[in-house]
Each structure stands twice: as structure tokens, then as C-alpha cells.
Design a protein around this motif. Structure first.
Motif, mmCIF file in Angstrom:
data_model
loop_
_atom_site.group_PDB
_atom_site.id
_atom_site.type_symbol
_atom_site.label_atom_id
_atom_site.label_comp_id
_atom_site.label_asym_id
_atom_site.label_seq_id
_atom_site.Cartn_x
_atom_site.Cartn_y
_atom_site.Cartn_z
ATOM 1 N N ALA A 127 0.835 -1.096 -0.022
ATOM 2 C CA ALA A 127 0.056 -0.023 -0.022
ATOM 3 C C ALA A 127 0.940 1.207 0.055
ATOM 4 N N THR A 128 0.740 2.186 -0.951
ATOM 5 C CA THR A 128 1.433 3.463 -0.939
ATOM 6 C C THR A 128 0.493 4.400 -0.503
ATOM 7 N N VAL A 129 1.073 5.244 0.641
ATOM 8 C CA VAL A 129 0.028 6.114 1.461
ATOM 9 C C VAL A 129 0.723 7.702 0.826
ATOM 10 N N LYS A 130 -0.272 8.270 0.420
ATOM 11 C CA LYS A 130 -0.005 9.857 0.099
ATOM 12 C C LYS A 130 -0.393 10.651 1.330
ATOM 13 N N ILE A 131 0.273 11.784 1.237
ATOM 14 C CA ILE A 131 -0.050 13.138 1.928
ATOM 15 C C ILE A 131 -0.709 14.248 0.993
ATOM 16 N N THR A 132 -1.697 14.920 1.598
ATOM 17 C CA THR A 132 -2.460 15.966 0.830
ATOM 18 C C THR A 132 -2.794 17.425 1.780
ATOM 19 N N ALA A 133 -2.602 18.365 1.103
ATOM 20 C CA ALA A 133 -3.118 19.588 1.828
ATOM 21 C C ALA A 133 -4.377 20.235 1.262
ATOM 22 N N ASP A 134 -4.984 19.365 0.527
ATOM 23 C CA ASP A 134 -6.230 19.555 -0.100
ATOM 24 C C ASP A 134 -7.552 19.971 1.043
ATOM 25 N N GLY A 135 -8.233 20.894 0.919
ATOM 26 C CA GLY A 135 -8.831 20.878 1.970
ATOM 27 C C GLY A 135 -8.399 21.833 3.343
ATOM 28 N N CYS A 136 -7.397 22.135 3.218
ATOM 29 C CA CYS A 136 -6.593 22.751 4.409
ATOM 30 C C CYS A 136 -7.028 24.185 4.057
ATOM 31 N N ARG A 137 -7.134 25.058 5.182
ATOM 32 C CA ARG A 137 -7.429 26.468 4.988
ATOM 33 C C ARG A 137 -5.978 27.222 5.148
#
Length: 137
Positions: A127-137
Motif C-alpha cells: 500500500a502506498t500512502v499519500k499526504i495532501t493539503a487539499d481541504g486545508c485553509r
């Protein structure tokens, strides 16, 4: 002519396998968060994936779940088949990480039944896990 026939067969095989996986008929659970090498009957997934990280640290927390049919004992390793040990369990389990998961981190579900070595040949799923800042204010 034989090359064209083989290419056509391969394309049909990929299409059918994809449809079976999408509709849950293959026996292997796959949600785009993991992959299963060599047709082994196992899966490992992360939830959430991608992990929303809004504090600027670049690291997050996720819950890994895995299942396999056949092995009596499995391990989850980080980064490579013989990487850092995350968990040593029965064939089906769930465990939450700490706040240390980075973008594109790969978790390896390894068959360690009977003392099998930590090699690519004994990798059941990844499983490859990703990080996202989408949705952050």
C-alpha cells in the motif's frame, strides 16, 4: 499476426481482471491504495489515503488494515520488504500508525509463515500512502 493476437489477449485479460477487482469478484480487495503482486490472495489498505495534513509538518496518521488467505503469520514493513517492522500479526488485522507517515510511503505485507525470509518473493501486497493539503485553509 501472433504478436497482435497476444496483445489483444493481454488487453482483454487486463480489462476482465480490472472489472472483476472493481466488482469484488476476484477475492482480492483493491481500492487503489494497494497492489497485490503475483496474484496472491491478500490486501493492505490505508484509511484515510490520502492523509490530510494541514499543520505543515508533512507527516500524518492513518489506519492500516490487511488480510491474507494462506499464511499463518504476517508482518507489515515500511519502505521495503525487509524495512522497519510496523506490525507482526495473524493474517488479518488493523493498526493505526503514529504521526510519522510521509508522502509516498510504502507498506509491505509480508508472509513470514514458517520463518520465510523478508524478500520480494514473500510480499503479499503493498500500500502506498499519500499526504495532501487539499481541504486545508
Amino acid at each position: 499476426m501472433r504478436i497482435k493476437e497476444r496483445a489483444r489477449c493481454a488487453a482483454w485479460f487486463v480489462l476482465v481482471a480490472s472489472l472483476l477487482a472493481m466488482f469484488g469478484c476476484s477475492g482480492i480487495k483493491s481500492s487503489g491504495t494497494g497492489s497485490t503482486p503475483n496474484g496472491k490472495n491478500a490486501s493492505i489498505t490505508a484509511d484515510p489515503n490520502p492523509i490530510p495534513v494541514c499543520d505543515g509538518s508533512g507527516v500524518g496518521v492513518t489506519r492500516l488494515s490487511w488480510t491474507s488467505v494462506g499464511p499463518s503469520k504476517v508482518e507489515v514493513h515500511v519502505g521495503s520488504p525487509d524495512g522497519v517492522l510496523f506490525a507482526q500479526t495473524a493474517p488479518t488485522a488493523t493498526s493505526q500508525t503514529g504521526k510519522w507517515v510521509t508522502n509516498e510511503m510504502i507498506f509491505y505485507l509480508q508472509d513470514t509463515s514458517g520463518g520465510k525470509p523478508l524478500t520480494a518473493a514473500n510480499t503479499l501486497a503493498t500500500a502506498t500512502v499519500k499526504i495532501t493539503a487539499d481541504g486545508c485553509r
